[in-house]
Enzyme design. Structure first.
Site, PDB file in Angstrom:
ATOM      1  N   SER A 140      33.187  36.485  46.912  1.00  0.00           N
ATOM      2  CA  SER A 140      34.528  36.891  47.324  1.00  0.00           C
ATOM      3  C   SER A 140      34.442  38.155  48.177  1.00  0.00           C
ATOM      4  CB  SER A 140      35.396  37.179  46.090  1.00  0.00           C
ATOM      5  OG  SER A 140      36.619  37.781  46.447  1.00  0.00           O
ATOM      6  N   TYR A 153      36.868  41.544  38.474  1.00  0.00           N
ATOM      7  CA  TYR A 153      36.586  40.472  39.431  1.00  0.00           C
ATOM      8  C   TYR A 153      35.583  40.927  40.485  1.00  0.00           C
ATOM      9  CZ  TYR A 153      37.787  36.485  42.500  1.00  0.00           C
ATOM     10  OH  TYR A 153      37.749  35.350  43.273  1.00  0.00           O
TER      11      TYR A 153
END
Length: 242
Positions: A140, A153
């Site tokens: 990501s 995350y």
């Protein structure tokens, strides 16, 4: 027959990846944890277009479930092997770290990082024996630059990037490539609730990405054309971060 396994393949980017790999002629194993209805919809979309797919439910965070599901499949397919693995399963539990609970941290880390470890470890021996394999990890933008409210995350995706680079060095000599894809803002369930108009102003291309655009990149990395690319992290973010 070489199969492709996509973890978290029932929706969003995972679904788009399943459809792309099926369109390339690979039989696809659609992993999901609990949303069987969405997984069956992905299966239907593939078969309607003439592709081949099977459902493979297991929780990527539970090593025993991973092992059991793969062993059961291998027993039923003694002449086949899983030569493409897309580690796509991931969750978000966003909050500022000062408010973050233990479960918010652990569940995000477990899904992305332990899920990668349990699934890849189980399949890598078969790839090594075949001297053929593609491992593609869904990282990501948050793992590259960090993102406020996403310490968990960002940590998970950054660790996945490090694991990608290390594993690529371990198994490259056996003709197995390991790469990561790092999407930015993609129009999926994961970005629901975002103020899209505000974020668009930061993106040079001026829009959110499409799951199919990420899937196209995954499809290339899974192909023979990408045989000399390994240990790389390829961003797909509309120019938001380079």
């Amino acid at each position: 027959m070489k199969y492709a396994l996509v973890t978290g393949g029932s929706r969003g980017i995972g679904r788009a990846v399943c459809l792309k790999l099926a369109s390339m002629g690979f039989p696809v194993l659609i992993n999901y944890q609990s949303n069987r209805q969405a997984a069956e919809e992905t299966l239907k979309l593939i078969t309607e277009k003439g592709g081949s797919a099977e459902l493979m439910p297991f929780d990527v965070t539970v090593s025993e479930e991973v092992d059991s599901a793969i062993e059961t499949w291998q027993s039923a397919h003694p002449d086949d092997y899983i030569g493409i693995l897309v580690n796509n399963a991931g969750i978000r539990k966003d909050t500022l770290m000062v408010f973050m609970q233990n479960e918010d941290w652990q569940s995000v880390i477990n899904t992305t990082l332990n899920g990668f470890f349990y699934t890849t470890r189980r399949l890598i021996k078969g790839m090594l024996s075949k001297r053929d394999g593609r491992i593609i990890n869904m990282a990501s933008l948050s793992g590259l630059k960090g993102q406020g409210g996403q310490t968990n995350y960002s940590a998970a995706k950054a660790a996945l990037i490090g694991a990608t680079k290390a594993l690529a060095q371990e198994i490259g000599s056996r003709k197995i490539t390991v790469n990561a894809v790092a999407p930015g803002f993609i129009d999926t369930d994961m970005t629901q609730g975002f103020n899209e108009d505000d974020f668009k102003k930061m993106i040079p291309i001026g829009r959110f990405g499409k799951p199919e655009e990420v899937a196209a990149l995954v499809g290339f990395l899974a192909s023979d054309d990408a045989a000399y690319i390994t240990g790389e992290v390829i961003s797909i973010n509309g120019g938001l971060y380079t």
